[in-house]
Motif scaffolding. Structure first.
Motif, PDB file in Angstrom:
ATOM      1  N   ILE A 306      42.108  39.534  34.820  1.00  0.00           N
ATOM      2  CA  ILE A 306      40.750  39.214  34.370  1.00  0.00           C
ATOM      3  C   ILE A 306      40.535  37.708  34.308  1.00  0.00           C
ATOM      4  O   ILE A 306      39.470  37.193  34.681  1.00  0.00           O
ATOM      5  N   THR A 307      41.540  36.972  33.867  1.00  0.00           N
ATOM      6  CA  THR A 307      41.425  35.513  33.821  1.00  0.00           C
ATOM      7  C   THR A 307      41.281  34.932  35.219  1.00  0.00           C
ATOM      8  O   THR A 307      40.447  34.048  35.464  1.00  0.00           O
ATOM      9  N   ALA A 308      42.085  35.426  36.158  1.00  0.00           N
ATOM     10  CA  ALA A 308      41.991  34.955  37.541  1.00  0.00           C
ATOM     11  C   ALA A 308      40.630  35.308  38.138  1.00  0.00           C
ATOM     12  O   ALA A 308      40.031  34.508  38.878  1.00  0.00           O
ATOM     13  N   TRP A 309      40.140  36.488  37.827  1.00  0.00           N
ATOM     14  CA  TRP A 309      38.831  36.928  38.318  1.00  0.00           C
ATOM     15  C   TRP A 309      37.731  36.000  37.796  1.00  0.00           C
ATOM     16  O   TRP A 309      36.859  35.555  38.554  1.00  0.00           O
ATOM     17  N   GLN A 310      37.772  35.701  36.504  1.00  0.00           N
ATOM     18  CA  GLN A 310      36.773  34.801  35.920  1.00  0.00           C
ATOM     19  C   GLN A 310      36.864  33.402  36.520  1.00  0.00           C
ATOM     20  O   GLN A 310      35.842  32.758  36.807  1.00  0.00           O
ATOM     21  N   ALA A 311      38.085  32.916  36.728  1.00  0.00           N
ATOM     22  CA  ALA A 311      38.257  31.595  37.340  1.00  0.00           C
ATOM     23  C   ALA A 311      37.710  31.591  38.758  1.00  0.00           C
ATOM     24  O   ALA A 311      37.068  30.621  39.198  1.00  0.00           O
ATOM     25  N   PHE A 312      37.931  32.691  39.478  1.00  0.00           N
ATOM     26  CA  PHE A 312      37.414  32.788  40.844  1.00  0.00           C
ATOM     27  C   PHE A 312      35.887  32.722  40.847  1.00  0.00           C
ATOM     28  O   PHE A 312      35.274  32.036  41.667  1.00  0.00           O
ATOM     29  N   GLU A 313      35.270  33.455  39.921  1.00  0.00           N
ATOM     30  CA  GLU A 313      33.809  33.470  39.867  1.00  0.00           C
ATOM     31  C   GLU A 313      33.240  32.104  39.519  1.00  0.00           C
ATOM     32  O   GLU A 313      32.141  31.745  39.957  1.00  0.00           O
ATOM     33  N   ARG A 314      33.976  31.311  38.749  1.00  0.00           N
ATOM     34  CA  ARG A 314      33.480  29.988  38.355  1.00  0.00           C
ATOM     35  C   ARG A 314      33.710  28.932  39.438  1.00  0.00           C
ATOM     36  O   ARG A 314      32.915  28.000  39.584  1.00  0.00           O
ATOM     37  N   ILE A 315      34.793  29.080  40.197  1.00  0.00           N
ATOM     38  CA  ILE A 315      35.165  28.020  41.129  1.00  0.00           C
ATOM     39  C   ILE A 315      34.913  28.408  42.586  1.00  0.00           C
ATOM     40  O   ILE A 315      34.497  27.575  43.389  1.00  0.00           O
ATOM     41  N   GLY A 316      35.117  29.670  42.934  1.00  0.00           N
ATOM     42  CA  GLY A 316      34.835  30.126  44.293  1.00  0.00           C
ATOM     43  C   GLY A 316      35.866  29.665  45.304  1.00  0.00           C
ATOM     44  O   GLY A 316      36.953  29.198  44.969  1.00  0.00           O
ATOM     45  N   TRP A 317      35.483  29.817  46.596  1.00  0.00           N
ATOM     46  CA  TRP A 317      36.364  29.401  47.689  1.00  0.00           C
ATOM     47  C   TRP A 317      36.313  27.881  47.850  1.00  0.00           C
ATOM     48  O   TRP A 317      35.305  27.269  47.513  1.00  0.00           O
ATOM     49  N   PRO A 318      37.341  27.225  48.435  1.00  0.00           N
ATOM     50  CA  PRO A 318      38.593  27.833  48.895  1.00  0.00           C
ATOM     51  C   PRO A 318      39.656  27.938  47.805  1.00  0.00           C
ATOM     52  O   PRO A 318      40.626  28.673  47.954  1.00  0.00           O
ATOM     53  N   GLU A 319      39.480  27.169  46.691  1.00  0.00           N
ATOM     54  CA  GLU A 319      40.511  27.171  45.658  1.00  0.00           C
ATOM     55  C   GLU A 319      40.702  28.549  45.039  1.00  0.00           C
ATOM     56  O   GLU A 319      41.774  28.868  44.525  1.00  0.00           O
ATOM     57  N   GLY A 320      39.655  29.369  45.082  1.00  0.00           N
ATOM     58  CA  GLY A 320      39.743  30.691  44.479  1.00  0.00           C
ATOM     59  C   GLY A 320      40.860  31.542  45.042  1.00  0.00           C
ATOM     60  O   GLY A 320      41.335  32.482  44.384  1.00  0.00           O
ATOM     61  N   ARG A 321      41.286  31.235  46.263  1.00  0.00           N
ATOM     62  CA  ARG A 321      42.371  32.018  46.865  1.00  0.00           C
ATOM     63  C   ARG A 321      43.655  31.896  46.031  1.00  0.00           C
ATOM     64  O   ARG A 321      44.483  32.819  46.021  1.00  0.00           O
ATOM     65  N   LEU A 322      43.809  30.762  45.332  1.00  0.00           N
ATOM     66  CA  LEU A 322      45.001  30.555  44.514  1.00  0.00           C
ATOM     67  C   LEU A 322      45.031  31.520  43.339  1.00  0.00           C
ATOM     68  O   LEU A 322      46.069  32.079  42.991  1.00  0.00           O
ATOM     69  N   PHE A 323      43.869  31.732  42.731  1.00  0.00           N
ATOM     70  CA  PHE A 323      43.795  32.645  41.584  1.00  0.00           C
ATOM     71  C   PHE A 323      44.055  34.084  42.040  1.00  0.00           C
ATOM     72  O   PHE A 323      44.737  34.851  41.348  1.00  0.00           O
ATOM     73  N   LEU A 324      43.478  34.435  43.190  1.00  0.00           N
ATOM     74  CA  LEU A 324      43.667  35.784  43.713  1.00  0.00           C
ATOM     75  C   LEU A 324      45.141  36.028  44.026  1.00  0.00           C
ATOM     76  O   LEU A 324      45.712  37.061  43.649  1.00  0.00           O
ATOM     77  N   ALA A 325      45.760  35.078  44.701  1.00  0.00           N
ATOM     78  CA  ALA A 325      47.168  35.239  45.072  1.00  0.00           C
ATOM     79  C   ALA A 325      48.058  35.323  43.835  1.00  0.00           C
ATOM     80  O   ALA A 325      48.991  36.144  43.777  1.00  0.00           O
ATOM     81  N   GLN A 326      47.778  34.493  42.832  1.00  0.00           N
ATOM     82  CA  GLN A 326      48.599  34.523  41.616  1.00  0.00           C
ATOM     83  C   GLN A 326      48.481  35.871  40.918  1.00  0.00           C
ATOM     84  O   GLN A 326      49.482  36.437  40.457  1.00  0.00           O
ATOM     85  N   ALA A 327      47.268  36.393  40.827  1.00  0.00           N
ATOM     86  CA  ALA A 327      47.075  37.691  40.171  1.00  0.00           C
ATOM     87  C   ALA A 327      47.780  38.806  40.941  1.00  0.00           C
ATOM     88  O   ALA A 327      48.389  39.706  40.351  1.00  0.00           O
ATOM     89  N   ILE A 328      47.698  38.746  42.271  1.00  0.00           N
ATOM     90  CA  ILE A 328      48.372  39.757  43.105  1.00  0.00           C
ATOM     91  C   ILE A 328      49.879  39.710  42.860  1.00  0.00           C
ATOM     92  O   ILE A 328      50.531  40.745  42.638  1.00  0.00           O
ATOM     93  N   ASN A 329      50.448  38.508  42.890  1.00  0.00           N
ATOM     94  CA  ASN A 329      51.893  38.383  42.710  1.00  0.00           C
ATOM     95  C   ASN A 329      52.326  38.815  41.312  1.00  0.00           C
ATOM     96  O   ASN A 329      53.399  39.415  41.137  1.00  0.00           O
ATOM     97  N   TYR A 330      51.489  38.520  40.304  1.00  0.00           N
ATOM     98  CA  TYR A 330      51.851  38.912  38.935  1.00  0.00           C
ATOM     99  C   TYR A 330      51.911  40.436  38.813  1.00  0.00           C
ATOM    100  O   TYR A 330      52.887  40.999  38.296  1.00  0.00           O
ATOM    101  N   VAL A 331      50.864  41.106  39.300  1.00  0.00           N
ATOM    102  CA  VAL A 331      50.820  42.568  39.170  1.00  0.00           C
ATOM    103  C   VAL A 331      51.920  43.219  40.000  1.00  0.00           C
ATOM    104  O   VAL A 331      52.586  44.170  39.557  1.00  0.00           O
TER     105      VAL A 331
END
Length: 433
Positions: A306-331
């Motif tokens: 949820i934190t990564a999702w919120q960060a993605f919505e606030r910052i967007g691409w291209p940096e948002g890929r970092l939040f998505l990847a981190q969340a994927i790796n964590y889960v």
């Protein structure tokens, strides 16, 4: 729809390579041996000269039209074709009437319906009486899941056969045939040749169209991967956000998370995003996996997603890929437990069986004197008045006393939860024993 009469100049008109290479017999069809091999169901139908109505379900360029035409030819059936995109009920009526007349003369009709899922439910019903009385043998073709797109009456009268996307070996065989028809090898480096197979995405027709472009547009010099990509203006990866491809990739992604494989999870997420999938769809699936498959083994997984999702919505691409990847790796790398999920299902099952049962009177509030007089709240023990804030009361109805629904495992944080529950269960047994 009935095929147009050949033109006087047809023999002079150039024919697309895919049309020139269309198989002349079922043995020439590539990539569908599970249906057309010696023990395959379609091969057996042809041998018995008994073709049943059927639906071909598979991706584009896998031979659905070709197989239908060859089945008709192999069993001496008249081949008729309609497209659900271009035709309607009026066109079907003409085909049905012609088929009736043909049947009266002793010959059957195989009606091929391309994109059959495009017909609405009422239009699909138009086939039913003609399938039942044998006027036509229906062969439908669809790229969509028939379970969702075809009505039950049709499905109960046909067999559904799945056609596979062409694998690398099938595409190589098709490529060799194309080079034989052209009369020379394609001007491709070895790596470019393999890349061409990958770009085809299992679609034989699409690959042959690319081959034709290479022959037509190249100047004969050998092309490497980059030069071939520029020549062909490579298409985006195949991914229908409204179709089965969407759900297949989401399923592969979720199962990779569940299976603790961050490499596969990153790959399928990248497949979806590069094909135009909304990142929100990936985050939604991540959130589901964080609860369903990680759960209490690591409650922080949901927080991370949820934190990564919120960060993605606030910052967007291209940096948002970092939040998505981190969340994927964590889960993907978190300890796994479906105990909460299983516990809920068990509780729902018990609730359905015992919906008439009242909770124990002692845990019901008594805001009025009458409620107190009838015994509500009598004997309730306030847990904070006891050591470790645990009184050891039974909260379930008498009919379910002692039942357990949530069974934490020994992985991650849930190991601590299990110890806590075991401690409480022991104290409860001693107090009530």
């Amino acid at each position: 729809m009935p095929q147009p009469e050949p033109s006087l100049f047809d023999s002079q008109a150039p024919r697309p390579l895919a049309d020139r290479l269309r198989p002349a017999s079922l043995s020439e069809v590539v990539g569908q041996d599970h249906l057309l091999g010696a023990s395959g169901p379609l091969a057996r139908m042809v041998a018995a000269r008994a073709i049943a109505s059927m639906v071909f379900w598979g991706p584009p360029g896998t031979g659905k039209t070709t197989i239908a035409r060859l089945l008709a030819g192999a069993t001496d059936l008249q081949f008729e074709a309609v497209s659900a995109i271009q035709g309607g009920v009026a066109d079907l009526r003409k085909v049905f009437e012609a088929a009736k007349g043909r049947r009266a003369g002793g010959r059957g009709t195989l009606l091929f319906v391309d994109e059959i899922h495009r017909f609405n439910r009422a239009q699909q019903d138009a086939f039913l009486p003609y399938i039942e009385d044998g006027t036509i043998i229906l062969v439908g073709a669809t790229t969509e899941n028939p379970s969702f797109e075809l009505n039950g009456a049709i499905l109960s009268r046909v067999r559904v056969f799945i056609l596979n996307a062409l694998d690398a070996d099938a595409l190589r065989l098709l490529l060799a045939r194309a080079e034989q028809a052209i009369g020379r090898p394609l001007p491709l480096a070895a790596a470019a040749r393999e890349a061409l197979l990958g770009m085809a995405g299992g679609d034989g027709r699409y690959m042959l169209n690319m081959v034709e472009q290479i022959v037509t547009l190249s100047d004969g010099d050998e092309l490497d991967v980059e030069a071939m990509g520029q020549l062909l203006q490579r298409r985006l990866p195949s991914h229908d956000k409204a179709g089965d491809g969407h759900y297949d990739l989401l399923s592969a992604f979720h199962k990779s998370l569940r299976g603790s494989d961050p490499h596969a999870a990153l790959y399928y997420a990248a497949r979806m995003v590069t094909a135009g999938e909304a990142p929100e769809a990936v985050f939604r699936r991540l959130a589901c996996a964080a609860s369903e498959d990680v759960g209490m083994a690591d409650p922080n997984a949901m927080v991370q997603v949820i934190t990564a999702w919120q960060a993605f919505e606030r910052i967007g691409w291209p940096e948002g890929r970092l939040f998505l990847a981190q969340a994927i790796n964590y889960v993907a790398t978190a300890p796994k437990s479906n105990a909460s999920y299983a516990g809920w299902d068990a509780a729902v099952s018990a609730a359905r069986r015992t919906s008439h049962v009242a909770p124990p009177m002692r845990i019901l509030n008594a805001p009025t004197r009458l409620m107190k007089d009838i015994g509500r709240h009598a004997g309730y023990q306030y847990d904070h008045d006891f050591p470790d804030a645990y009184a050891g009361q039974e909260f379930l109805p008498d009919e379910l006393a002692g039942s357990t629904f949530y069974a934490p495992n020994e992985r991650g944080f849930e190991r601590d939860v299990r110890r806590r529950l075991e401690f409480w269960a022991g104290r409860k047994a001693r107090q009530n024993g």
